[in-house]
Design an enzyme around this catalytic site. Structure first.
Site, PDB file in Angstrom:
ATOM      1  N   HIS A  92       2.530   3.564  -8.756  1.00  0.00           N
ATOM      2  CA  HIS A  92       2.342   2.140  -9.086  1.00  0.00           C
ATOM      3  C   HIS A  92       3.546   1.622  -9.856  1.00  0.00           C
ATOM      4  O   HIS A  92       4.031   0.524  -9.623  1.00  0.00           O
ATOM      5  CB  HIS A  92       1.077   1.942  -9.930  1.00  0.00           C
ATOM      6  N   ASP A 142       0.828  -1.206   0.000  1.00  0.00           N
ATOM      7  CA  ASP A 142       0.000   0.000   0.000  1.00  0.00           C
ATOM      8  C   ASP A 142       0.869   1.266   0.000  1.00  0.00           C
ATOM      9  O   ASP A 142       2.006   1.248   0.448  1.00  0.00           O
ATOM     10  CB  ASP A 142      -0.906  -0.043   1.249  1.00  0.00           C
ATOM     11  N   LEU A 144      11.942 -19.884  -4.442  1.00  0.00           N
ATOM     12  CA  LEU A 144      10.832 -19.071  -3.931  1.00  0.00           C
ATOM     13  C   LEU A 144       9.600 -19.141  -4.835  1.00  0.00           C
ATOM     14  O   LEU A 144       9.716 -19.061  -6.056  1.00  0.00           O
ATOM     15  CB  LEU A 144      11.294 -17.609  -3.839  1.00  0.00           C
TER      16      LEU A 144
HETATM   17  C1  V0D Z   1       1.002  -1.730  -8.610  1.00  0.00           C
HETATM   18  C2  V0D Z   1       2.780  -2.101  -6.199  1.00  0.00           C
HETATM   19  C3  V0D Z   1       3.951  -6.362 -10.348  1.00  0.00           C
HETATM   20  C4  V0D Z   1       1.316  -2.424  -6.150  1.00  0.00           C
HETATM   21  C5  V0D Z   1       3.559  -2.942  -7.176  1.00  0.00           C
HETATM   22  C6  V0D Z   1      -2.311  -5.442 -11.914  1.00  0.00           C
HETATM   23  C7  V0D Z   1       0.441  -1.798  -7.223  1.00  0.00           C
HETATM   24  C8  V0D Z   1       3.295  -2.579  -8.615  1.00  0.00           C
HETATM   25  C9  V0D Z   1       2.819  -7.027 -10.789  1.00  0.00           C
HETATM   26  C10 V0D Z   1       2.759  -8.382 -11.367  1.00  0.00           C
HETATM   27  C11 V0D Z   1       1.459  -3.972  -9.609  1.00  0.00           C
HETATM   28  C12 V0D Z   1       1.598  -9.138 -11.303  1.00  0.00           C
HETATM   29  C13 V0D Z   1       1.559 -10.417 -11.814  1.00  0.00           C
HETATM   30  C14 V0D Z   1       2.684 -10.948 -12.386  1.00  0.00           C
HETATM   31  C15 V0D Z   1       3.851 -10.227 -12.471  1.00  0.00           C
HETATM   32  C16 V0D Z   1       3.899  -8.943 -11.955  1.00  0.00           C
HETATM   33  C17 V0D Z   1       1.763  -6.148 -10.542  1.00  0.00           C
HETATM   34  C18 V0D Z   1      -0.383  -5.280 -10.411  1.00  0.00           C
HETATM   35  C19 V0D Z   1       0.112  -4.137  -9.832  1.00  0.00           C
HETATM   36  C20 V0D Z   1      -1.845  -5.423 -10.593  1.00  0.00           C
HETATM   37  F1  V0D Z   1       2.652 -12.206 -12.884  1.00  0.00           F
HETATM   38  N1  V0D Z   1       3.623  -5.180  -9.873  1.00  0.00           N
HETATM   39  N2  V0D Z   1       2.287  -5.018  -9.981  1.00  0.00           N
HETATM   40  N3  V0D Z   1       0.436  -6.301 -10.770  1.00  0.00           N
HETATM   41  N4  V0D Z   1       1.926  -2.816  -9.005  1.00  0.00           N
END
Ligand code: V0D
Length: 268
Positions: free
Chosen positions: A56, A39, A150
């Protein structure tokens, strides 16, 4: 008991260097499963007069850092709450941006994840995600399916209440079709119908950015977990804060494990 990490401890000459702390943590019992609510990305951006999506985007770098560090520590499963079932209510352009992040993340880091023996997995309702997002994740899951380091488990379009509703439906169906008896319904059966049925329960939950709530995350699975909250925004979270959370976890489980004071109350 909720304890918070308020800020980085002031560095002083007698504080142990990071590498020594890492060695000590590795010798104690490292949590098998760590879950994180990532968050504070929007607030991190706002503080810098940047659009929310910049936060993000920056958050992805923390995902990479934390994944590598978890792997080094010998953690078994890292579950990251990336997108909740409630997040669809955000502005359309923000949702569209978020849905591009898995693809971008994996384009950049999949080779490294493969090399470092990380296995990518996902929990949540896959079917509602855009096709390009699904394809990126599916590709990464397949490319890492035989890795045994992991487990990097993304909670995507995940909501715990929905998971529980689906569990009840599945078990009811079994009962209705006389495949199970009501006496067969126990914790073990319930667990086998959750999206985490193949995973151990989280030992440690971390939530960044100062909010102290669960936000519909792993309600069943977190029943016995230690909770660590930190005020740090997710893009500023790093190996040192992660280490601090694990040190806190190890301190608590040592206290919990020892047969002293509050645990061993003498009754007359
Ligand atoms: C935005 C902070 C990696 C939280 C981290 C769609 C919010 C960056 C992924 C990710 C997000 C998801 C699946 C995968 C590989 C990478 C990701 C989302 C948001 C939501 F197989 N960062 N990340 N997915 N943020």
């Amino acid at each position: 008991m909720l304890e918070k990490i308020w800020r980085k401890k002031p560095t002083s000459i007698d504080e142990e260097p990071f590498s020594v702390r890492v060695d000590k943590v590795r010798k104690n019992s490292v949590p098998i499963h760590v879950a994180i609510i990532m968050d504070g990305n929007g607030r991190w951006a706002k503080l810098r007069n940047l659009p929310r999506v910049a936060g993000h985007h920056e958050g992805m770098k923390t995902v990479r850092k934390v994944t590598r560090f978890a792997n080094q520590l010998g953690i078994g499963v890292l579950t990251l709450y990336a997108f909740s079932t409630e997040n669809w209510k955000r502005p359309r352009f923000e949702v569209d941006f978020l849905m591009k992040l898995p693809g971008e993340f994996l384009t950049t880091y999949l080779p490294e994840l493969i090399k470092e023996n990380v296995r990518v997995e996902m929990i949540g309702d896959f079917s509602a995600l855009p096709l390009h997002t699904r394809n990126a994740i599916k590709n990464a899951m397949e490319a890492t399916a035989y890795n045994d380091g992991l487990i990097l488990n993304f909670a995507m379009n995940y909501g715990s209440r929905l998971e529980l509703v689906n569990m009840v439906k599945e078990i009811s169906e079994l009962a209705k079709d006389d495949k199970i008896d009501l006496t067969d319904i126990d914790e073990c059966l319930i667990e086998s119908h959750l999206m985490t049925s193949h995973l151990p329960e989280p030992d440690l939950l971390i939530r960044t950015s100062g909010e102290v709530r669960l936000s519909n995350f792993m309600l069943w699975q977190l029943a016995y977990s230690e909770f660590v909250f930190t005020d740090v925004y997710w893009p500023d979270f790093d190996e040192e804060y992660f280490l601090e959370a694990i040190e806190e976890f190890q301190m608590r489980s040592r206290r919990f494990g020892s047969v002293t004071d509050e645990v061993n109350i003498v009754r007359s």
